[in-house]
Design an enzyme around this catalytic site. Structure first.
Site, PDB file in Angstrom:
ATOM      1  N   PRO A 251      50.095  30.806  39.502  1.00  0.00           N
ATOM      2  CA  PRO A 251      49.209  30.548  40.680  1.00  0.00           C
ATOM      3  C   PRO A 251      48.491  30.343  40.634  1.00  0.00           C
ATOM      4  O   PRO A 251      47.461  30.903  40.072  1.00  0.00           O
ATOM      5  CB  PRO A 251      49.636  30.782  42.069  1.00  0.00           C
ATOM      6  CG  PRO A 251      50.789  32.640  41.258  1.00  0.00           C
ATOM      7  CD  PRO A 251      51.433  32.574  39.621  1.00  0.00           C
ATOM      8  N   ASP A 252      47.141  29.260  41.164  1.00  0.00           N
ATOM      9  CA  ASP A 252      45.709  29.292  41.014  1.00  0.00           C
ATOM     10  C   ASP A 252      45.685  29.924  42.260  1.00  0.00           C
ATOM     11  O   ASP A 252      46.711  30.901  42.902  1.00  0.00           O
ATOM     12  CB  ASP A 252      45.843  28.034  40.916  1.00  0.00           C
ATOM     13  CG  ASP A 252      45.272  27.814  42.558  1.00  0.00           C
ATOM     14  OD1 ASP A 252      46.291  28.097  43.391  1.00  0.00           O
ATOM     15  OD2 ASP A 252      45.008  26.175  42.487  1.00  0.00           O
ATOM     16  N   PHE A 253      44.582  30.326  42.729  1.00  0.00           N
ATOM     17  CA  PHE A 253      43.922  31.806  44.417  1.00  0.00           C
ATOM     18  C   PHE A 253      43.772  30.893  45.501  1.00  0.00           C
ATOM     19  O   PHE A 253      44.459  31.846  46.406  1.00  0.00           O
ATOM     20  CB  PHE A 253      42.727  32.036  43.773  1.00  0.00           C
ATOM     21  CG  PHE A 253      42.690  33.013  42.500  1.00  0.00           C
ATOM     22  CD1 PHE A 253      43.531  34.855  42.208  1.00  0.00           C
ATOM     23  CD2 PHE A 253      42.660  32.365  40.892  1.00  0.00           C
ATOM     24  CE1 PHE A 253      42.554  35.102  41.353  1.00  0.00           C
ATOM     25  CE2 PHE A 253      42.610  32.786  39.690  1.00  0.00           C
ATOM     26  CZ  PHE A 253      42.891  34.547  40.015  1.00  0.00           C
ATOM     27  N   ARG A 254      43.426  29.616  45.413  1.00  0.00           N
ATOM     28  CA  ARG A 254      43.214  29.164  46.421  1.00  0.00           C
ATOM     29  C   ARG A 254      43.615  28.367  47.142  1.00  0.00           C
ATOM     30  O   ARG A 254      43.858  27.412  48.223  1.00  0.00           O
ATOM     31  CB  ARG A 254      41.629  28.540  46.608  1.00  0.00           C
ATOM     32  CG  ARG A 254      40.292  29.950  46.278  1.00  0.00           C
ATOM     33  CD  ARG A 254      39.404  29.973  46.296  1.00  0.00           C
ATOM     34  NE  ARG A 254      38.509  31.345  45.949  1.00  0.00           N
ATOM     35  CZ  ARG A 254      38.381  31.417  45.100  1.00  0.00           C
ATOM     36  NH1 ARG A 254      38.452  30.839  44.009  1.00  0.00           N
ATOM     37  NH2 ARG A 254      37.641  32.920  44.883  1.00  0.00           N
TER      38      ARG A 254
ATOM     39  N   ASN B 281      39.637  31.743  33.417  1.00  0.00           N
ATOM     40  CA  ASN B 281      41.612  32.738  33.192  1.00  0.00           C
ATOM     41  C   ASN B 281      41.456  33.228  32.663  1.00  0.00           C
ATOM     42  O   ASN B 281      40.972  33.665  31.660  1.00  0.00           O
ATOM     43  CB  ASN B 281      41.984  31.375  33.513  1.00  0.00           C
ATOM     44  CG  ASN B 281      42.232  30.584  34.167  1.00  0.00           C
ATOM     45  OD1 ASN B 281      41.764  30.234  35.188  1.00  0.00           O
ATOM     46  ND2 ASN B 281      42.534  28.856  33.389  1.00  0.00           N
TER      47      ASN B 281
ATOM     48  N   ASP C 230      44.288  34.623  31.701  1.00  0.00           N
ATOM     49  CA  ASP C 230      46.246  34.876  31.143  1.00  0.00           C
ATOM     50  C   ASP C 230      46.505  35.063  29.021  1.00  0.00           C
ATOM     51  O   ASP C 230      47.084  34.797  29.062  1.00  0.00           O
ATOM     52  CB  ASP C 230      46.851  33.524  31.278  1.00  0.00           C
ATOM     53  CG  ASP C 230      45.843  33.026  31.973  1.00  0.00           C
ATOM     54  OD1 ASP C 230      45.538  31.684  30.632  1.00  0.00           O
ATOM     55  OD2 ASP C 230      46.067  31.758  32.815  1.00  0.00           O
TER      56      ASP C 230
ATOM     57  N   HIS D 219      35.688  36.330  32.733  1.00  0.00           N
ATOM     58  CA  HIS D 219      36.201  36.809  33.853  1.00  0.00           C
ATOM     59  C   HIS D 219      37.220  38.069  33.193  1.00  0.00           C
ATOM     60  O   HIS D 219      38.014  38.508  33.585  1.00  0.00           O
ATOM     61  CB  HIS D 219      36.480  36.335  35.058  1.00  0.00           C
ATOM     62  CG  HIS D 219      36.223  36.094  36.149  1.00  0.00           C
ATOM     63  ND1 HIS D 219      36.728  35.053  37.165  1.00  0.00           N
ATOM     64  CD2 HIS D 219      34.905  35.136  35.732  1.00  0.00           C
ATOM     65  CE1 HIS D 219      35.250  34.128  37.210  1.00  0.00           C
ATOM     66  NE2 HIS D 219      34.236  34.233  36.836  1.00  0.00           N
TER      67      HIS D 219
HETATM   68  P1  OAD Z   1      40.595  28.710  42.250  1.00  0.00           P
HETATM   69  O1  OAD Z   1      42.400  28.760  43.280  1.00  0.00           O
HETATM   70  O2  OAD Z   1      40.196  28.804  43.990  1.00  0.00           O
HETATM   71  O3  OAD Z   1      40.693  26.593  42.424  1.00  0.00           O
HETATM   72  C1  OAD Z   1      41.403  26.513  41.373  1.00  0.00           C
HETATM   73  C2  OAD Z   1      40.936  24.332  41.380  1.00  0.00           C
HETATM   74  O4  OAD Z   1      42.144  23.698  40.786  1.00  0.00           O
HETATM   75  C3  OAD Z   1      41.555  24.045  42.818  1.00  0.00           C
HETATM   76  O5  OAD Z   1      40.504  22.780  43.335  1.00  0.00           O
HETATM   77  C4  OAD Z   1      42.869  23.588  42.573  1.00  0.00           C
HETATM   78  O6  OAD Z   1      43.120  21.776  43.706  1.00  0.00           O
HETATM   79  C5  OAD Z   1      42.435  22.971  41.869  1.00  0.00           C
HETATM   80  N1  OAD Z   1      44.331  22.996  41.170  1.00  0.00           N
HETATM   81  C6  OAD Z   1      45.554  23.650  40.760  1.00  0.00           C
HETATM   82  N2  OAD Z   1      46.447  22.879  40.158  1.00  0.00           N
HETATM   83  C7  OAD Z   1      45.578  22.086  39.356  1.00  0.00           C
HETATM   84  C8  OAD Z   1      46.684  20.910  38.591  1.00  0.00           C
HETATM   85  N3  OAD Z   1      47.495  21.543  37.843  1.00  0.00           N
HETATM   86  N4  OAD Z   1      45.331  19.595  38.191  1.00  0.00           N
HETATM   87  C9  OAD Z   1      44.177  20.472  38.662  1.00  0.00           C
HETATM   88  N5  OAD Z   1      43.546  21.089  38.932  1.00  0.00           N
HETATM   89  C10 OAD Z   1      44.510  21.551  39.543  1.00  0.00           C
HETATM   90  O7  OAD Z   1      40.641  29.044  41.156  1.00  0.00           O
HETATM   91  P2  OAD Z   1      39.543  29.015  39.907  1.00  0.00           P
HETATM   92  O8  OAD Z   1      38.531  28.782  40.358  1.00  0.00           O
HETATM   93  O9  OAD Z   1      39.814  29.690  38.298  1.00  0.00           O
HETATM   94  O10 OAD Z   1      38.459  35.930  40.181  1.00  0.00           O
HETATM   95  O11 OAD Z   1      38.755  30.959  40.379  1.00  0.00           O
HETATM   96  C11 OAD Z   1      38.162  31.338  40.447  1.00  0.00           C
HETATM   97  C12 OAD Z   1      38.317  32.940  40.871  1.00  0.00           C
HETATM   98  O12 OAD Z   1      38.308  33.496  41.595  1.00  0.00           O
HETATM   99  C13 OAD Z   1      39.025  33.350  39.210  1.00  0.00           C
HETATM  100  O13 OAD Z   1      38.782  33.215  38.131  1.00  0.00           O
HETATM  101  C14 OAD Z   1      39.286  34.611  40.198  1.00  0.00           C
HETATM  102  C15 OAD Z   1      39.383  34.136  41.760  1.00  0.00           C
HETATM  103  O14 OAD Z   1      39.167  35.309  42.926  1.00  0.00           O
HETATM  104  C16 OAD Z   1      38.703  36.905  39.797  1.00  0.00           C
HETATM  105  O15 OAD Z   1      39.566  37.183  39.858  1.00  0.00           O
HETATM  106  C17 OAD Z   1      37.224  37.611  39.266  1.00  0.00           C
END
Ligand code: OAD
Length: 271
Positions: free
Chosen positions: A38-41, A112, A114, A131
């Protein structure tokens, strides 16, 4: 304009031109969602929306160093689910490896943890894990490195790994950059190389976490920046900025079709 249209075809045409030699990437969690991480936000599916079971004061606490020192249990509950080993690179990771095969890849900056870029075959010296990652770990008190195998066993067995140095016993943490910790020195020493960029591709990140998000400002004014993301993020209002909205694997496939790399991409991904 170097890229006349807001579409994969125009981006591919520029990538095929003599002008485009040094491609830089900025990656976020969206690149790995298709791998099952999963992503974060993202509102419903993101990690931060699904952490109620961990009884955190607020979701980001799971990655906060002070919180971890006091209570590492929530992080290790999550680490067990996210631990590398059962995830495979996505089509987008493979595309990055393909950029390298075609001598276009300069540096891949990733948020990432991972390690899927490495697994996809991107050379280690072209990846900046801004990170950190799950690939190594150490004691948060005395900083002594901790054995990989023992770490794996502890995480899988649901135990909190502790430093084995006599009289220390501090909690061991993967070398992931938590909130409140500084980014690796490689991150800072690589920033200047962005001046050489002919193209910056930003994929799957909300661009909300700094200093990583600020990298978009370090490429020359004339360097085209291409955002590939599900939703619009950041500010892309320069003349040659391109915003391609959708799932990154779909957009990457289209881009590769235009580059005439599609077969190579598919066989590399399956292979
Ligand atoms: P976020 O979860 O903040 O953002 C992920 C983005 O990817 C969102 O804008 C989604 O819309 C988009 N997304 C999801 N699935 C997708 C797909 N299949 N194709 C295209 N876009 C997609 O994640 P990050 O920006 O990576 O830090 O978060 C940054 C940091 O916040 C992470 O490295 C982590 C977190 O807290 C630490 O743990 C230090």
């Amino acid at each position: 304009k170097l890229i006349p249209g807001n579409d994969p075809r125009s981006v591919a045409a520029y990538m095929k031109s003599e002008r485009c030699r040094n491609v830089f990437l900025m990656l976020g969690a969206g690149v790995s969602t298709a791998a099952g991480i999963p992503d974060f936000r993202s509102p419903d599916t993101g990690l931060y929306a699904n952490l109620a079971r961990l009884n955190l004061p607020y979701p980001e606490a799971v990655f906060q160093i002070d919180f971890f020192r006091a209570n590492p249990v929530p992080f290790y509950t999550l680490a067990k689910e996210l631990y590398p080993g059962r995830f495979a690179p996505t089509l987008t990771h493979t595309f990055i490896s393909l950029l390298n095969t075609h001598s276009l890849l300069h540096t891949c900056f990733t948020q990432n943890i991972d390690t899927l870029e490495r697994l996809a075959g991107v050379p280690k010296d072209k990846i900046i894990e801004a990170h950190g990652s799950f690939a190594s770990q150490r004691c948060i008190e005395c900083k002594m490195p901790f054995d990989d195998e023992r770490m794996k066993r502890a995480v899988e067995g649901g135990e909190i790994p502790k430093c084995e140095r006599r009289k220390c016993g501090g909690v061991v943490k993967p070398d992931i950059v938590f909130f409140g910790e500084s980014l690796p020195k490689e991150f800072y020493s690589s920033i200047h190389s962005l001046r050489k960029a002919d193209l910056l591709i930003i994929i799957g990140t909300s661009l909300t976490v700094h200093p990583f998000a600020s990298l978009v400002h370090f490429v020359p004014q004339k360097c085209p920046r291409v955002l590939i993301n599900l939703v619009k993020v950041g500010e892309f209002d320069r003349r040659d900025d391109v915003v391609l909205l959708g799932k990154c694997d779909d957009i990457v496939r289209e881009l590769c079709r235009e580059l005439e790399w599609e077969e190579e991409l598919e066989s590399m991904w399956r292979g």
